[in-house]
Design a protein around this motif. Structure first.
Motif, PDB file in Angstrom:
ATOM      1  N   ARG A  95      11.411  52.700  55.968  1.00  0.00           N
ATOM      2  CA  ARG A  95      12.333  51.560  55.844  1.00  0.00           C
ATOM      3  C   ARG A  95      11.529  50.271  55.674  1.00  0.00           C
ATOM      4  N   PRO A  96      11.976  49.360  54.828  1.00  0.00           N
ATOM      5  CA  PRO A  96      11.193  48.149  54.553  1.00  0.00           C
ATOM      6  C   PRO A  96      11.426  47.004  55.533  1.00  0.00           C
ATOM      7  N   TRP A  97      12.366  47.143  56.469  1.00  0.00           N
ATOM      8  CA  TRP A  97      12.620  46.078  57.432  1.00  0.00           C
ATOM      9  C   TRP A  97      12.008  46.444  58.781  1.00  0.00           C
ATOM     10  N   PRO A  98      11.665  45.475  59.610  1.00  0.00           N
ATOM     11  CA  PRO A  98      11.009  45.775  60.882  1.00  0.00           C
ATOM     12  C   PRO A  98      11.960  46.403  61.898  1.00  0.00           C
ATOM     13  N   GLY A  99      11.396  47.162  62.812  1.00  0.00           N
ATOM     14  CA  GLY A  99      12.171  47.683  63.918  1.00  0.00           C
ATOM     15  C   GLY A  99      12.459  46.582  64.928  1.00  0.00           C
ATOM     16  N   ILE A 100      13.458  46.819  65.756  1.00  0.00           N
ATOM     17  CA  ILE A 100      13.811  45.871  66.811  1.00  0.00           C
ATOM     18  C   ILE A 100      12.954  46.163  68.038  1.00  0.00           C
ATOM     19  N   ILE A 101      12.211  45.179  68.496  1.00  0.00           N
ATOM     20  CA  ILE A 101      11.470  45.303  69.756  1.00  0.00           C
ATOM     21  C   ILE A 101      12.042  44.231  70.681  1.00  0.00           C
ATOM     22  N   GLY A 102      12.870  44.678  71.629  1.00  0.00           N
ATOM     23  CA  GLY A 102      13.651  43.748  72.421  1.00  0.00           C
ATOM     24  C   GLY A 102      13.303  43.735  73.891  1.00  0.00           C
ATOM     25  N   VAL A 103      13.825  42.708  74.575  1.00  0.00           N
ATOM     26  CA  VAL A 103      13.598  42.551  76.005  1.00  0.00           C
ATOM     27  C   VAL A 103      14.719  41.677  76.559  1.00  0.00           C
ATOM     28  N   ASP A 104      14.982  41.776  77.858  1.00  0.00           N
ATOM     29  CA  ASP A 104      15.892  40.857  78.551  1.00  0.00           C
ATOM     30  C   ASP A 104      15.043  39.803  79.253  1.00  0.00           C
ATOM     31  N   GLN A 105      14.982  38.618  78.702  1.00  0.00           N
ATOM     32  CA  GLN A 105      14.189  37.537  79.291  1.00  0.00           C
ATOM     33  C   GLN A 105      15.036  36.274  79.235  1.00  0.00           C
ATOM     34  N   VAL A 144      22.725  46.051  60.843  1.00  0.00           N
ATOM     35  CA  VAL A 144      21.458  46.007  61.579  1.00  0.00           C
ATOM     36  C   VAL A 144      20.294  45.826  60.600  1.00  0.00           C
ATOM     37  N   ALA A 145      20.308  46.599  59.520  1.00  0.00           N
ATOM     38  CA  ALA A 145      19.235  46.493  58.527  1.00  0.00           C
ATOM     39  C   ALA A 145      19.201  45.105  57.892  1.00  0.00           C
ATOM     40  N   THR A 146      20.380  44.543  57.648  1.00  0.00           N
ATOM     41  CA  THR A 146      20.463  43.203  57.047  1.00  0.00           C
ATOM     42  C   THR A 146      19.892  42.149  57.994  1.00  0.00           C
ATOM     43  N   MET A 147      20.246  42.245  59.281  1.00  0.00           N
ATOM     44  CA  MET A 147      19.741  41.278  60.262  1.00  0.00           C
ATOM     45  C   MET A 147      18.217  41.324  60.325  1.00  0.00           C
ATOM     46  N   MET A 148      17.652  42.517  60.350  1.00  0.00           N
ATOM     47  CA  MET A 148      16.204  42.632  60.465  1.00  0.00           C
ATOM     48  C   MET A 148      15.501  42.221  59.171  1.00  0.00           C
ATOM     49  N   THR A 149      16.146  42.465  58.025  1.00  0.00           N
ATOM     50  CA  THR A 149      15.594  41.998  56.742  1.00  0.00           C
ATOM     51  C   THR A 149      15.593  40.471  56.709  1.00  0.00           C
ATOM     52  N   TRP A 150      16.715  39.894  57.133  1.00  0.00           N
ATOM     53  CA  TRP A 150      16.833  38.423  57.200  1.00  0.00           C
ATOM     54  C   TRP A 150      15.775  37.841  58.137  1.00  0.00           C
ATOM     55  N   HIS A 151      15.606  38.493  59.275  1.00  0.00           N
ATOM     56  CA  HIS A 151      14.619  38.016  60.250  1.00  0.00           C
ATOM     57  C   HIS A 151      13.212  38.032  59.646  1.00  0.00           C
ATOM     58  N   ALA A 152      12.878  39.120  58.962  1.00  0.00           N
ATOM     59  CA  ALA A 152      11.541  39.231  58.360  1.00  0.00           C
ATOM     60  C   ALA A 152      11.344  38.162  57.290  1.00  0.00           C
ATOM     61  N   ALA A 186      28.671  29.456  69.100  1.00  0.00           N
ATOM     62  CA  ALA A 186      27.467  30.160  68.655  1.00  0.00           C
ATOM     63  C   ALA A 186      27.659  30.764  67.269  1.00  0.00           C
ATOM     64  N   ILE A 187      28.844  31.321  67.032  1.00  0.00           N
ATOM     65  CA  ILE A 187      29.146  31.916  65.721  1.00  0.00           C
ATOM     66  C   ILE A 187      29.141  30.832  64.647  1.00  0.00           C
ATOM     67  N   ALA A 188      29.760  29.692  64.957  1.00  0.00           N
ATOM     68  CA  ALA A 188      29.789  28.591  63.990  1.00  0.00           C
ATOM     69  C   ALA A 188      28.384  28.091  63.675  1.00  0.00           C
ATOM     70  N   ALA A 189      27.479  28.220  64.643  1.00  0.00           N
ATOM     71  CA  ALA A 189      26.096  27.776  64.451  1.00  0.00           C
ATOM     72  C   ALA A 189      25.212  28.853  63.820  1.00  0.00           C
ATOM     73  N   GLY A 190      25.797  30.019  63.521  1.00  0.00           N
ATOM     74  CA  GLY A 190      25.043  31.057  62.817  1.00  0.00           C
ATOM     75  C   GLY A 190      24.322  32.053  63.701  1.00  0.00           C
ATOM     76  N   ALA A 191      24.798  32.282  64.923  1.00  0.00           N
ATOM     77  CA  ALA A 191      24.151  33.266  65.803  1.00  0.00           C
ATOM     78  C   ALA A 191      24.166  34.644  65.137  1.00  0.00           C
ATOM     79  N   PRO A 192      23.017  35.326  65.086  1.00  0.00           N
ATOM     80  CA  PRO A 192      22.954  36.602  64.370  1.00  0.00           C
ATOM     81  C   PRO A 192      23.516  37.785  65.143  1.00  0.00           C
TER      82      PRO A 192
END
Length: 481
Positions: A71-81, A324-332, A216-222
């Protein structure tokens, strides 16, 4: 993508221990979206601090596994911080005060700066996602779960501050997830244990709990996280995270990003929907990313089987995986467009975190201006670490220990206190019934927070904070002028 790849793309699992190799093999075999790092996954050095090199290596191994199928988009590496009591990564990273601090400061610019500062320290470790901020609107002491994780009891303040923190995180190169839709701050049961019920009408929710999500949605929260809360006005008896009317309500606010569930291994869901049932139900209802299923292998198999048998429409899995793929592509692409964020060194936010605490410290009762304690104080309550930090801060502000007024430290979940000066280190609710004549809300227990407290006690700094939520007879907004 094959059905197996799509099923993996919507699953973000946890693992136990610090053996990233074994988990990476699972990520690779099941084509998973990535991984979330919990407290027991954090490698520590001999001093008990985060081993930064080992943490970065763990995340790199998991990120490599997530893209092993090409897959050409990055994986999600997450944390609760979040800061405060929800922080998987401790020293040498900056210790941030409770998010309610931002409500006490009332400062949008400072909150945005803090969001960027907190997220910036995650980037060098390989994290690209942080399940923060908590934009729930707290109702006060009847709220057993969120408390000082909420920025404010005022929906408008929670909205502006939540957007600011989110924008700060994005500026640092980290994906935020605002949580917990449809609002966890106004229910009276802890969803980690059982299923809370939200009795409010849709109109009441829209006027209070949904405001920060709308902003948050109006401000573009992903990304928006759904909570395990039953809302009879939407679908009686079913956790919002598994409820089609809830996802319809979220999309009705204009949200086009990734809807992620809260952890599916929590009691509110797992007790009622074991094995892979919760994963399939959440997907069918409208979730795009399924966080921490109790058994990721079972969840993956259940999704693949549900699509094969037609009980889960293939188009719904396609939609979720594509989001999910779109969000990670956008992030990259966003990271590449700004020059890949390199982040900031661990601990570099300490001065900013101290600045937040100094702006947040709130005097509910007791005079404003001048010293609350002169020359010397005694201290009780809190943990040994709390008292040690207080002692260090007192010494720096010219206060001796051993005589004078008694300062009672009230920790997270602590009871009302006596003495001469009661200090709440987390949510301020215990101050309501505290007998001490002087009451102070600190919203944190970092060294910077204790430095702010000692400066106020010694009269070398003002207490500019205002209560972001009512505490008994003390209304929201109480504080020194």
């Amino acid at each position: 993508m094959s059905p197996e790849q799509k099923a993996g793309q919507v699953l973000l699992p946890f693992f136990t221990g610090t053996d990233a190799g074994a988990h990476a093999a699972v990520v690779e075999r099941l084509h998973l979206a990535g991984a979330i790092i919990m407290g027991d996954n954090v490698p520590l050095d001999p001093q008990g601090k985060v081993d930064l090199a080992a943490m970065a290596a763990t995340n790199k191994r998991l990120a490599t596994a997530a893209t092993a199928d090409g897959r050409p988009w990055p994986g999600i590496i997450g944390v609760d911080q979040e800061g405060g009591i929800v922080a998987r990564l401790n020293a040498p990273l900056t210790e941030w005060p409770s998010p309610m601090s931002y409500g006490a400061t009332g400062s949008v610019p400072l909150t945005k700066e803090a969001g960027q500062g907190l997220a910036g320290e995650l980037v060098p470790l390989g994290f690209n996602t942080d399940f923060a901020p908590d934009t729930d609107v707290t109702i006060g002491p009847a709220d057993p779960t969120i408390g000082a994780r909420s920025m404010s009891a005022d929906p408008d303040a929670a909205s502006s501050l939540g957007v600011a923190f989110t924008q700060g995180m994005l500026a640092a190169g980290v994906l935020p997830a605002v949580k917990h839709f449809p609002g966890h701050g106004s229910v009276t049961t802890d969803s980690h244990l059982n299923l809370p019920t939200q009795p409010a009408t849709v109109a009441e929710l829209a006027a209070r709990d949904w405001k920060p999500f709308q902003a948050a949605i109006a401000a573009g929260a992903p990304m928006v996280m759904t909570g395990h809360i039953a809302v009879p006005a939407l679908e009686p008896g079913v956790p919002a995270s598994l409820s089609q009317p809830t996802y319809a309500a979220l999309r009705g606010l204009g949200f086009k990003g990734v809807a992620v569930t809260d952890a599916l291994n929590m009691g509110a869901v797992h007790k009622q929907y074991p094995a892979g049932a919760a994963a399939v139900m959440a997907l069918a209802a409208g979730a795009d990313l399924l966080l921490m299923p109790a058994d990721v292998g079972q969840a993956h198999a259940a999704i693949v089987n549900a699509v094969a048998t037609g009980s889960l429409p293939a188009a719904r899995l396609d939609e979720a995986a594509l989001r999910v793929a779109t969000m990670m592509t956008w992030h990259a692409r966003a990271a590449a467009g700004t020059g890949t964020p390199t982040g900031t060194p661990a601990g570099s936010g300490a001065a900013l975190a101290a600045k937040v605490s100094a702006a947040a410290v709130t005097v509910l009762s007791g005079h404003c201006g001048g010293a609350l304690a002169s020359g010397a104080v005694r201290v009780t309550g809190g943990s040994p670490a709390d008292r040690a930090r207080f002692a260090d801060a007192a010494a720096r502000n010219g206060l001796a220990l051993g005589s004078g007024p008694l300062v009672s430290l009230i920790p997270y979940g602590g009871r009302p206190a006596g003495g001469d000066i009661a200090v709440a280190l987390d949510a301020p609710w215990p101050l309501q019934h505290s007998a001490a004549p002087i009451k102070v809300a600190l919203y944190g227990r970092s060294q910077g927070a204790f430095d702010a407290l000692a400066a106020v006690l010694a009269g070398t700094a003002p207490a500019p904070g205002k209560l972001p939520a009512a505490v008994g007879s003390y209304p929201a907004g109480t504080g020194c002028p």
